[in-house]
Design a protein around this motif. Structure first.
Motif, PDB file in Angstrom:
ATOM      1  N   ARG A   1       1.498   8.338  11.924  1.00 49.39           N
ATOM      2  CA  ARG A   1       0.231   8.614  11.242  1.00 49.39           C
ATOM      3  C   ARG A   1      -0.932   8.235  12.146  1.00 49.39           C
ATOM      4  N   SER A   2      -2.012   8.978  12.025  1.00 44.30           N
ATOM      5  CA  SER A   2      -3.222   8.657  12.775  1.00 44.30           C
ATOM      6  C   SER A   2      -3.836   7.375  12.237  1.00 44.30           C
ATOM      7  N   ALA A   3      -4.795   6.857  12.961  1.00 43.49           N
ATOM      8  CA  ALA A   3      -5.434   5.601  12.547  1.00 43.49           C
ATOM      9  C   ALA A   3      -6.100   5.736  11.183  1.00 43.49           C
ATOM     10  N   ASP A   4      -6.502   6.964  10.806  1.00 42.99           N
ATOM     11  CA  ASP A   4      -7.109   7.165   9.491  1.00 42.99           C
ATOM     12  C   ASP A   4      -6.087   7.588   8.436  1.00 42.99           C
ATOM     13  N   GLY A   5      -4.784   7.455   8.777  1.00 47.77           N
ATOM     14  CA  GLY A   5      -3.733   7.622   7.781  1.00 47.77           C
ATOM     15  C   GLY A   5      -3.138   8.996   7.635  1.00 47.77           C
ATOM     16  N   ARG A   6      -3.467   9.951   8.496  1.00 52.10           N
ATOM     17  CA  ARG A   6      -2.935  11.305   8.359  1.00 52.10           C
ATOM     18  C   ARG A   6      -1.610  11.432   9.121  1.00 52.10           C
ATOM     19  N   PRO A   7      -0.586  12.007   8.478  1.00 52.76           N
ATOM     20  CA  PRO A   7       0.702  12.150   9.160  1.00 52.76           C
ATOM     21  C   PRO A   7       0.650  13.217  10.243  1.00 52.76           C
ATOM     22  N   LEU A   8       1.576  13.136  11.170  1.00 54.20           N
ATOM     23  CA  LEU A   8       1.680  14.099  12.264  1.00 54.20           C
ATOM     24  C   LEU A   8       1.799  15.514  11.708  1.00 54.20           C
ATOM     25  N   SER A   9       1.253  16.483  12.406  1.00 47.14           N
ATOM     26  CA  SER A   9       1.206  17.854  11.904  1.00 47.14           C
ATOM     27  C   SER A   9       2.598  18.466  11.764  1.00 47.14           C
TER      28      SER A   9
ATOM     29  N   GLN B   1       0.858  -1.181   0.000  1.00 42.95           N
ATOM     30  CA  GLN B   1       0.000   0.000   0.000  1.00 42.95           C
ATOM     31  C   GLN B   1       0.901   1.241   0.000  1.00 42.95           C
ATOM     32  N   PRO B   2       0.987   1.974  -1.117  1.00 39.87           N
ATOM     33  CA  PRO B   2       1.956   3.067  -1.230  1.00 39.87           C
ATOM     34  C   PRO B   2       1.549   4.369  -0.551  1.00 39.87           C
ATOM     35  N   ASP B   3       0.269   4.525  -0.199  1.00 47.72           N
ATOM     36  CA  ASP B   3      -0.176   5.819   0.300  1.00 47.72           C
ATOM     37  C   ASP B   3       0.551   6.245   1.575  1.00 47.72           C
ATOM     38  N   GLY B   4       0.728   5.295   2.499  1.00 51.19           N
ATOM     39  CA  GLY B   4       1.408   5.625   3.752  1.00 51.19           C
ATOM     40  C   GLY B   4       2.843   6.060   3.537  1.00 51.19           C
ATOM     41  N   PRO B   5       3.678   5.239   2.856  1.00 50.22           N
ATOM     42  CA  PRO B   5       5.058   5.668   2.596  1.00 50.22           C
ATOM     43  C   PRO B   5       5.140   6.978   1.821  1.00 50.22           C
ATOM     44  N   LEU B   6       4.211   7.204   0.888  1.00 52.71           N
ATOM     45  CA  LEU B   6       4.240   8.437   0.117  1.00 52.71           C
ATOM     46  C   LEU B   6       3.945   9.637   1.012  1.00 52.71           C
ATOM     47  N   MET B   7       2.995   9.490   1.917  1.00 53.90           N
ATOM     48  CA  MET B   7       2.703  10.572   2.859  1.00 53.90           C
ATOM     49  C   MET B   7       3.892  10.818   3.786  1.00 53.90           C
ATOM     50  N   ASP B   8       4.590   9.732   4.145  1.00 54.94           N
ATOM     51  CA  ASP B   8       5.787   9.887   4.977  1.00 54.94           C
ATOM     52  C   ASP B   8       6.813  10.778   4.280  1.00 54.94           C
ATOM     53  N   GLU B   9       7.062  10.503   3.003  1.00 57.82           N
ATOM     54  CA  GLU B   9       8.076  11.261   2.278  1.00 57.82           C
ATOM     55  C   GLU B   9       7.705  12.734   2.196  1.00 57.82           C
TER      56      GLU B   9
ATOM     57  N   GLY C   1       5.924  14.250   4.384  1.00 62.05           N
ATOM     58  CA  GLY C   1       6.135  14.734   5.743  1.00 62.05           C
ATOM     59  C   GLY C   1       7.584  15.036   6.045  1.00 62.05           C
ATOM     60  N   TYR C   2       8.505  14.301   5.433  1.00 61.26           N
ATOM     61  CA  TYR C   2       9.933  14.547   5.626  1.00 61.26           C
ATOM     62  C   TYR C   2      10.431  15.725   4.794  1.00 61.26           C
ATOM     63  N   GLY C   3       9.542  16.319   3.977  1.00 61.22           N
ATOM     64  CA  GLY C   3       9.922  17.473   3.181  1.00 61.22           C
ATOM     65  C   GLY C   3      10.201  17.175   1.723  1.00 61.22           C
ATOM     66  N   PHE C   4      10.106  15.910   1.312  1.00 58.72           N
ATOM     67  CA  PHE C   4      10.361  15.540  -0.075  1.00 58.72           C
ATOM     68  C   PHE C   4       9.050  15.646  -0.859  1.00 58.72           C
ATOM     69  N   VAL C   5       8.627  16.890  -1.050  1.00 60.23           N
ATOM     70  CA  VAL C   5       7.277  17.151  -1.534  1.00 60.23           C
ATOM     71  C   VAL C   5       7.129  16.894  -3.030  1.00 60.23           C
ATOM     72  N   LEU C   6       8.230  16.744  -3.745  1.00 57.08           N
ATOM     73  CA  LEU C   6       8.157  16.412  -5.164  1.00 57.08           C
ATOM     74  C   LEU C   6       7.982  14.911  -5.402  1.00 57.08           C
ATOM     75  N   THR C   7       8.049  14.103  -4.348  1.00 56.63           N
ATOM     76  CA  THR C   7       7.970  12.650  -4.516  1.00 56.63           C
ATOM     77  C   THR C   7       6.673  12.206  -5.187  1.00 56.63           C
ATOM     78  N   PRO C   8       5.487  12.710  -4.802  1.00 53.93           N
ATOM     79  CA  PRO C   8       4.270  12.278  -5.499  1.00 53.93           C
ATOM     80  C   PRO C   8       4.293  12.594  -6.990  1.00 53.93           C
ATOM     81  N   THR C   9       4.830  13.756  -7.363  1.00 48.49           N
ATOM     82  CA  THR C   9       4.915  14.135  -8.772  1.00 48.49           C
ATOM     83  C   THR C   9       5.809  13.170  -9.540  1.00 48.49           C
ATOM     84  N   VAL C  10       6.969  12.871  -8.966  1.00 45.21           N
ATOM     85  CA  VAL C  10       7.908  11.956  -9.625  1.00 45.21           C
ATOM     86  C   VAL C  10       7.317  10.555  -9.706  1.00 45.21           C
ATOM     87  N   LEU C  11       6.706  10.089  -8.623  1.00 44.85           N
ATOM     88  CA  LEU C  11       6.142   8.744  -8.611  1.00 44.85           C
ATOM     89  C   LEU C  11       5.033   8.601  -9.652  1.00 44.85           C
ATOM     90  N   GLU C  12       4.147   9.572  -9.721  1.00 47.94           N
ATOM     91  CA  GLU C  12       3.056   9.499 -10.691  1.00 47.94           C
ATOM     92  C   GLU C  12       3.596   9.485 -12.115  1.00 47.94           C
TER      93      GLU C  12
END
Length: 463
Positions: free
Chosen positions: A442-450, A298-306, A308-319
């Motif tokens: 991440r919260s139980a519904d998948g949201r990363p820490l603020s 399930q890629p959504d969690g790791p993608l949200m992690d990245e 969260g770490y500041g690698f905000v271009l990761t979703p664009t590159v992955l897609e």
């Protein structure tokens, strides 16, 4: 340079399969340099998870803490840190004496941003003195059984890696060797270094920490935590040259993103837009590797992690990677103009607006309780909503280490309602510690820490 104290991931079922090329081998060069940097009080080389081995090192080499090699390591600490000492170690030959490998090309510009050639020669001379005067070889041979256990544990994990995928996904390469070096003193640190030989070959060297003792005290690597790191480090050897080749097309958007996240990048030891872009490309490729190899991934969690770490271009590159037609673009180099175009189209302003709205819905840390007495203690982190299983506690921002985990199993536990996390640790009298509660939570519904929260504390001195 991924620095991981521990991360708990969803379980993947890995079936071992024989692979050629990726070999686990303990290395006295990296061990010698790691010991010198431990004596120099470098935090990244002072997080060994094997208490007895750390004690053996400290006891055997205690009288050499002011050796010239150690003092030089301290003097270079503003530049030669984290991966730089390990890169240096992999450029050495050690037969009767230690020497720089004259068969390697001097083509690594980033390496020589930290080292200069005179320092290399001087440090080699001092390492020879240190090794002889400290009877390093005697110490190394006395612990050979432990090193062999670490080799065997890592090799079992390496056998899972699909090495053929890298050439098929990026581009075939000839005359390439791979070595994975377990390193007990590196604690949570993991590094890669690619050296090029004068005959046109390459040698990718991985230095891998994150080796924990099992219930019997034997070195063990966990596939859920370590396999992504191995894939990550191998990807670097393919992605970095591509970024370098196409940097003219990537530099402007990468520079804008880096300025917005510079503090967060620097805290993670990523000091430039180019290095941030290398990491972004690699992290997207790691997710793609798992998508292509494991149906249950399930890629959504790791993608949200990245993100969260500041690698905000990761979703664009992955897609963009997902849309690649392998028949039309058989090599990654052929696809890079398309990828660069996607990166240039990224709107940082729109992204930040979307993130602001998401931040209001994310979990927050309400409280963090830290122990002050020596011995086994508890770090207790309280959140404002139920959290998922993953734990993401990393190095702090003060230079002080995270305490070693307790031998109790498991060393971390959630409260029944998953709002409170307890981490059991071992604490030394009078010592200072630090850690960060990262957005990997991440919260139980998948949201990363603020936001990432940093904490530090000092243990009371025993009278």
């Amino acid at each position: 340079m991924k620095r991981i104290i521990f991360v708990l991931l969803l379980f993947f079922g890995f079936a071992a399969q024989a692979q050629d090329g990726l070999v686990a081998r303990y290395d006295r060069r990296t061990e010698l340099v790691s010991i010198v940097y431990r004596l120099a009080d470098r935090q990244e080389y002072s997080q060994c998870y094997f208490a007895q081995y750390a004690s053996d090192v400290d006891r055997h080499f205690a009288s050499f803490k002011n050796h010239a090699a150690v003092l030089m390591a301290q003097k270079m600490a503003d530049r030669v840190t984290y991966d730089a000492p390990m890169a240096f170690a992999h450029r050495l030959l050690w037969n009767d004496t230690i020497a720089l490998n004259s068969n390697l090309a001097d083509d690594n510009d980033y390496y020589y941003l930290r080292w200069n050639r005179q320092e290399e020669q001087t440090f080699v001379m001092l390492l020879n003195q240190f090794a002889k005067e400290s009877h390093f070889d005697e110490f190394y041979q006395a612990h050979r059984d432990l090193y062999s256990q670490a080799e065997q544990a890592l090799q079992a994990l390496l056998n899972v890696v699909d090495m053929d995928w890298f050439d098929s996904y990026f581009e075939p390469r000839d005359n390439v060797r791979y070595t994975a070096t377990p390193s007990l003193l590196n604690g949570p640190e993991n590094y890669s270094y690619t050296a090029h030989t004068l005959d046109g070959g390459s040698h990718l060297s991985l230095t891998l920490g994150c080796c924990f003792p099992d219930k019997n005290g034997t070195p063990a690597f966990n596939a859920n935590t370590q396999l992504p790191i191995i894939i990550h480090e191998v990807c670097h050897s393919y992605c970095n040259p591509l970024d370098n080749q196409h940097w003219k097309s990537l530099s402007r958007p990468a520079g804008k993103v880096y300025l917005a996240y510079q503090q967060q990048m620097e805290r993670q030891a990523y000091p430039s837009p180019f290095i941030m872009m290398n990491e972004t490309f690699v992290r997207a490729c790691v997710i793609r590797y798992f998508e292509l190899h494991f149906n249950q991934y399930q890629p959504d969690g790791p993608l949200m992690d990245e993100v969260g770490y500041g690698f905000v271009l990761t979703p664009t590159v992955l897609e963009c990677l997902r849309r690649r037609d392998m028949n039309k673009f058989p090599t990654m180099n052929a696809y890079m103009p398309t990828l660069c175009k996607e990166v240039r189209s990224f709107s940082l302003k729109r992204f930040l607006q979307e993130q602001a709205e998401m931040d209001r819905q994310r979990p927050h840390v309400l409280d963090c309780q830290m122990p002050t007495e020596a011995g086994e203690g508890r770090i207790v982190i309280v959140f404002d909503k139920p959290m998922g299983d993953k734990v993401a506690v990393y190095n702090g921002n003060t230079g002080d280490p995270f305490p070693t985990l307790s031998s109790r199993q498991p060393p971390v536990e959630w409260s029944p309602d998953h709002t409170t996390l307890t981490i059991y640790v071992n604490l030394e009298s009078g010592k200072s510690y630090a850690f960060g509660v990262e957005k990997g939570f991440r919260s139980a519904d998948g949201r990363p820490l603020s936001e990432t929260k940093y904490y530090s504390f000092k243990v009371n001195s025993e009278l």
